[in-house]
Design a protein around this motif. Structure first.
Motif, short mmCIF file in Angstrom:
data_model
loop_
_atom_site.label_atom_id
_atom_site.label_comp_id
_atom_site.label_asym_id
_atom_site.label_seq_id
_atom_site.Cartn_x
_atom_site.Cartn_y
_atom_site.Cartn_z
N LYS A 89 0.82 -1.20 0.00
CA LYS A 89 0.00 0.00 0.00
C LYS A 89 0.86 1.26 0.00
O LYS A 89 0.34 2.36 -0.09
CB LYS A 89 -0.94 0.01 1.21
N ARG A 90 2.15 1.09 0.12
CA ARG A 90 3.04 2.25 0.15
C ARG A 90 3.73 2.42 -1.20
O ARG A 90 4.93 2.56 -1.29
CB ARG A 90 4.09 2.08 1.26
N ARG A 114 -4.26 12.40 -2.40
CA ARG A 114 -3.61 12.18 -1.10
C ARG A 114 -4.61 11.72 -0.04
O ARG A 114 -4.30 10.85 0.77
CB ARG A 114 -2.92 13.48 -0.65
N ARG A 116 -7.30 10.00 -0.55
CA ARG A 116 -7.74 8.64 -0.83
C ARG A 116 -6.63 7.62 -0.62
O ARG A 116 -6.89 6.49 -0.21
CB ARG A 116 -8.25 8.54 -2.27
N TYR A 117 -5.42 8.01 -0.95
CA TYR A 117 -4.29 7.08 -0.90
C TYR A 117 -3.15 7.72 -0.09
O TYR A 117 -2.12 8.11 -0.65
CB TYR A 117 -3.81 6.74 -2.31
N ASP A 119 -0.85 6.69 1.78
CA ASP A 119 0.45 6.04 1.88
C ASP A 119 1.15 5.89 0.53
O ASP A 119 2.20 5.25 0.44
CB ASP A 119 0.30 4.65 2.52
N ILE A 120 0.57 6.47 -0.51
CA ILE A 120 1.23 6.45 -1.81
C ILE A 120 2.02 7.74 -2.00
O ILE A 120 1.46 8.84 -1.92
CB ILE A 120 0.21 6.28 -2.96
N HIS A 278 -0.67 -0.01 -9.50
CA HIS A 278 -1.97 0.38 -8.96
C HIS A 278 -2.02 1.89 -8.72
O HIS A 278 -3.06 2.52 -8.90
CB HIS A 278 -2.24 -0.36 -7.65
N ALA A 279 -0.89 2.46 -8.32
CA ALA A 279 -0.84 3.91 -8.07
C ALA A 279 -1.11 4.68 -9.36
O ALA A 279 -1.89 5.65 -9.37
CB ALA A 279 0.52 4.29 -7.50
N ALA A 282 -4.72 4.34 -10.35
CA ALA A 282 -5.57 5.16 -9.49
C ALA A 282 -5.54 6.62 -9.94
O ALA A 282 -6.57 7.31 -9.92
CB ALA A 282 -5.10 5.06 -8.04
#
Length: 295
Positions: A89-90, A114, A116-117, A119-120, A278-279, A282
């Motif tokens: 997830k990071r 940011r 929503r995600y 840890d990205i 995935h990032a 997204a």
């Protein structure tokens, strides 16, 4: 064959020398030089013309350089795909944006992404569109914003389409016109962006269709400076409508450009056949959500 010497060769060419490449790779100059020498020994042929200024590839070096770009990009795809398989997830979104138009189109998206995600991490680079396309093909970034028309080796998703506006000095003959054409501006010097900005090609191609080659008075990568040069009477410039709204100056008139084929069409691009993390997926999904009617 190890990838490290290939990376060294690629950076020597990109950066124009061994010392500059060493800074990018975070190694010493002798280490970079040794890595390239070992690669040449392994392949049995010189890859660099070290007497040229700046240093350049030999004929064999051109072949190795092109292959190296693809191999390094495949390595990055491998790491990204394995990370996604592990469900990390990071993740890291490696994104490239050009200076022109990004503040209006993409800045509002960062806070939403940011939230929503959280840890990205977003690893952002800024260059002209053509340089960003090169970075996408080399696997240095996953996604980049660029302008249409686009090369065949990328896939893309539309973001925005905007007409161009001519920025004219207040005393220009066309300053009070409701609209203008490039042919009406042919006797005025043009102020363009630096090499690497795709907007330049749109202007050059449209001028060619209009039957003339523009005289270039100046180039810059800064919108504010370009606007100031127009106000000073140095020449005329061109910006997409969404950016013109922010480029206000008392000595500059903003006149819509009528020429067909001069729309500024922004798209997100990625390497054709490349793996998207995935990032990255997204970010593309969020862009479709924010700009559902793009294209």
């Amino acid at each position: 064959m190890e990838l490290r010497p290939l990376r060294a060769l690629v950076e020597v060419i990109r950066q124009g020398g061994f010392s500059q490449a060493a800074k990018i790779i975070h190694a010493t100059q002798p280490t970079i030089s040794k890595a390239v020498r070992q690669l040449e020994d392994e392949l049995g042929t010189p890859l660099l013309d070290r007497h040229a200024q700046p240093i350049r590839l030999t004929e064999a070096g051109e072949i190795v350089y092109r292959r190296a770009l693809r191999m390094l990009a495949e390595r990055d795809d491998l790491y990204a795909e394995l990370d996604d398989l592990k469900g990390l997830k990071r993740g890291v979104l490696r994104l490239g944006l050009p200076p022109l138009g990004s503040s209006s189109l993409f800045a509002p998206m960062f806070a939403r992404f940011r939230s929503r995600y959280p840890d990205i991490e977003i690893s952002l680079v800024e260059h002209g569109s053509r340089r960003l396309e090169e970075m996408v093909m080399a696997g240095e970034i996953e996604l980049a914003a660029s302008l249409k028309p686009l090369p065949d080796n990328v896939e893309w998703q539309a973001v925005a389409r905007e007409p161009l506006v001519a920025l004219l000095p207040a005393d220009h003959p066309q300053a009070q016109a409701e609209s203008t054409r490039l042919a009406d501006l042919r006797d005025s010097p043009f102020i363009l962006f630096e090499t690497g900005f795709a907007l330049n090609r749109i202007i050059h191609d449209a001028c060619q269709r209009a039957g003339f080659a523009p005289v270039i008075a100046a180039r810059s990568g800064q919108i504010d400076f370009i606007v100031a040069l127009v106000a000073a009477g140095l020449g005329v410039a061109f910006l997409p409508r969404l950016t013109v709204r922010e480029a206000v100056h008392a000595g500059v008139s903003r006149v819509p450009l009528q020429d067909a084929g001069t729309d500024w069409e922004m798209a997100l691009v990625w390497r054709r056949g490349g793996y998207l993390s995935h990032a990255a997926q997204a970010w593309l999904a969020l862009t479709r959500e924010v700009y559902p009617n793009a294209g």
